[in-house]
Design an enzyme around this catalytic site. Structure first.
Site, PDB file in Angstrom:
ATOM      1  N   CYS A 174     -11.112   2.838  -0.695  1.00  0.00           N
ATOM      2  CA  CYS A 174      -9.800   3.295  -0.245  1.00  0.00           C
ATOM      3  C   CYS A 174      -9.472   2.580   1.059  1.00  0.00           C
ATOM      4  O   CYS A 174     -10.357   2.320   1.879  1.00  0.00           O
ATOM      5  CB  CYS A 174      -9.879   4.803  -0.034  1.00  0.00           C
ATOM      6  SG  CYS A 174      -8.459   5.525   0.781  1.00  0.00           S
ATOM      7  N   GLY A 209      -2.787   9.254  -3.392  1.00  0.00           N
ATOM      8  CA  GLY A 209      -4.131   9.528  -3.907  1.00  0.00           C
ATOM      9  C   GLY A 209      -4.305  10.736  -4.808  1.00  0.00           C
ATOM     10  O   GLY A 209      -5.311  10.851  -5.499  1.00  0.00           O
ATOM     11  N   CYS A 252      -3.794  -1.023  -1.994  1.00  0.00           N
ATOM     12  CA  CYS A 252      -4.002   0.397  -2.294  1.00  0.00           C
ATOM     13  C   CYS A 252      -5.044   0.572  -3.405  1.00  0.00           C
ATOM     14  O   CYS A 252      -4.845   0.101  -4.531  1.00  0.00           O
ATOM     15  CB  CYS A 252      -2.673   1.014  -2.724  1.00  0.00           C
ATOM     16  SG  CYS A 252      -2.791   2.776  -3.031  1.00  0.00           S
ATOM     17  N   GLU A 295      -5.933   9.522   9.571  1.00  0.00           N
ATOM     18  CA  GLU A 295      -4.566   9.442  10.116  1.00  0.00           C
ATOM     19  C   GLU A 295      -4.383  10.325  11.347  1.00  0.00           C
ATOM     20  O   GLU A 295      -3.493  10.084  12.159  1.00  0.00           O
ATOM     21  CB  GLU A 295      -3.546   9.787   9.026  1.00  0.00           C
ATOM     22  CG  GLU A 295      -3.578   8.712   7.949  1.00  0.00           C
ATOM     23  CD  GLU A 295      -2.363   8.675   7.074  1.00  0.00           C
ATOM     24  OE1 GLU A 295      -1.595   9.644   7.061  1.00  0.00           O
ATOM     25  OE2 GLU A 295      -2.197   7.648   6.378  1.00  0.00           O
ATOM     26  N   HIS A 324      -8.263   3.432   3.810  1.00  0.00           N
ATOM     27  CA  HIS A 324      -8.559   4.069   5.099  1.00  0.00           C
ATOM     28  C   HIS A 324     -10.049   4.060   5.456  1.00  0.00           C
ATOM     29  O   HIS A 324     -10.398   4.232   6.617  1.00  0.00           O
ATOM     30  CB  HIS A 324      -8.100   5.524   5.081  1.00  0.00           C
ATOM     31  CG  HIS A 324      -6.617   5.720   5.111  1.00  0.00           C
ATOM     32  ND1 HIS A 324      -5.781   5.145   4.191  1.00  0.00           N
ATOM     33  CD2 HIS A 324      -5.827   6.419   5.959  1.00  0.00           C
ATOM     34  CE1 HIS A 324      -4.536   5.505   4.454  1.00  0.00           C
ATOM     35  NE2 HIS A 324      -4.535   6.268   5.529  1.00  0.00           N
ATOM     36  N   ASP A 346       0.861  -1.181   0.000  1.00  0.00           N
ATOM     37  CA  ASP A 346       0.000   0.000   0.000  1.00  0.00           C
ATOM     38  C   ASP A 346       0.897   1.230   0.000  1.00  0.00           C
ATOM     39  O   ASP A 346       2.098   1.144   0.287  1.00  0.00           O
ATOM     40  CB  ASP A 346      -0.895  -0.010   1.256  1.00  0.00           C
ATOM     41  CG  ASP A 346      -1.798   1.210   1.312  1.00  0.00           C
ATOM     42  OD1 ASP A 346      -2.337   1.602   0.262  1.00  0.00           O
ATOM     43  OD2 ASP A 346      -1.952   1.792   2.399  1.00  0.00           O
ATOM     44  N   SER A 347       0.291   2.375  -0.265  1.00  0.00           N
ATOM     45  CA  SER A 347       1.029   3.635  -0.203  1.00  0.00           C
ATOM     46  C   SER A 347       1.525   3.917   1.214  1.00  0.00           C
ATOM     47  O   SER A 347       2.470   4.672   1.402  1.00  0.00           O
ATOM     48  CB  SER A 347       0.114   4.771  -0.650  1.00  0.00           C
ATOM     49  OG  SER A 347      -1.080   4.759   0.112  1.00  0.00           O
TER      50      SER A 347
HETATM   51  N1  DGL Z   1      -3.878   3.831  -0.014  1.00  0.00           N
HETATM   52  C1  DGL Z   1      -4.618   4.877  -0.702  1.00  0.00           C
HETATM   53  C2  DGL Z   1      -5.830   4.234  -1.391  1.00  0.00           C
HETATM   54  O1  DGL Z   1      -6.335   3.221  -0.957  1.00  0.00           O
HETATM   55  C3  DGL Z   1      -5.069   5.957   0.243  1.00  0.00           C
HETATM   56  C4  DGL Z   1      -3.947   6.786   0.805  1.00  0.00           C
HETATM   57  C5  DGL Z   1      -3.185   7.536  -0.250  1.00  0.00           C
HETATM   58  O2  DGL Z   1      -3.719   8.495  -0.840  1.00  0.00           O
HETATM   59  O3  DGL Z   1      -2.058   7.143  -0.492  1.00  0.00           O
HETATM   60  O4  DGL Z   1      -6.298   4.756  -2.374  1.00  0.00           O
END
Ligand code: DGL
Length: 271
Positions: free
Chosen positions: A186, A43, A73, A152, A188, A10-11
């Site tokens: 997403c 994102g 992600c 976050e 989160h 993931d990011s």
């Molecule tokens: N992991 C990103 C997603 O699921 C969210 C966080 C980001 O913008 O990096 O799209």
């Protein structure tokens, strides 16, 4: 049976919501997680930058002799899935198709909402996947860029005036459109399920894309007779920024202490 690990990336740390689901569904599996915490968020980035980052993330993970990779992600899944699938020796599972199948199965009104990052919505990947499955579905996609930073900051609980206000404001077009199913596109957003569910009302079903990807991964491994049969699997975590920052957010996303080794990686070496 196959004891090799499953890779997840993931990011940042949001993808741990998918790890939580993988562990719940497949407690015997070993998991290698990479979170690109030095370069999060993805994102709002261009497709070119996303592809460059995602290829580096995959190159790092490919050193672990994986039996499958889950792209937790949403932003990478919507923008880079085909390239990553064609370049990988291991099967690569993104979050879009499994979530689309589940949303299409749940909807009664045939009006489906999607909330995700700007880059995910701009990609049109969800609309394309819904159209392939059933062109009669009416899909409403909405970018919610403030959700990630608020989660976050820990502003994800019902009753928190900031997240409640932002959620009401963002989601009002979807309420007006009368969607009965909402894809949380997403990493989160599962942490906002209560808040989002409260705004949308009890008649709207929420689809957690990480949970659907975890189910798709389990089904794929089962089909290939590639599940592990050890008693308890473990997890190893890698981040591109300092490992000490991992624990605070990790417990938020994993639902308990990270419980595995955390190491920092210089991701630029995987270019
Ligand atoms: N992991 C990103 C997603 O699921 C969210 C966080 C980001 O913008 O990096 O799209």
């Amino acid at each position: 049976m196959n004891p090799r690990p499953i890779g997840v990336f993931d990011s940042g740390l949001g993808g741990l919501t998918a790890v939580r689901q993988l562990r719940r569904l497949m407690p015997s599996e070993n998991i290698i997680y990479f979170g690109d915490t030095a370069r999060v968020p993805y994102g709002n980035r261009s497709r070119e930058t996303l592809l460059q980052y995602a290829r580096q993330d995959m190159r790092f993970l490919s050193g672990f002799d994986l039996k499958a990779v889950v792209i937790a992600c949403g932003t990478v899944s919507t923008n880079c899935l085909e390239e990553l699938q064609s370049e990988s020796a291991a099967p690569v599972i993104g979050v879009v198709e499994p979530a689309v199948r589940q949303a299409a199965a749940l909807t009664g009104s045939r009006r489906i909402g999607l909330v995700a990052t700007r880059a995910s919505v701009a990609s049109g990947a969800y609309e394309r996947a819904f159209r392939r499955l059933d062109p009669s579905l009416d899909v409403h996609a909405l970018a919610c860029p403030l959700f990630v930073p608020l989660v976050e900051e820990g502003r994800c609980h019902p009753g928190d005036v900031v997240i409640e206000t932002v959620a009401r404001e963002y989601l009002s077009p979807l309420k007006e459109a009368g969607v009965d199913t909402l894809v949380l596109g997403c990493t989160h957003y599962p942490l906002l399920s209560e808040v989002i569910g409260g705004v949308m009302g009890p008649s709207v079903s929420l689809v957690d894309v990480g949970a659907e990807a975890a189910r798709a991964c389990r089904d794929l491994l089962a089909e290939r007779d590639a599940l592990a049969d050890r008693e308890n699997g473990g997890a190893r975590f890698y981040t591109s920024d300092r490992a000490v920052n991992f624990q605070r957010l990790a417990s938020l996303f994993l639902g308990k202490e990270a419980g595995g080794a955390v190491e920092q990686v210089d991701i630029s070496r995987y270019g």
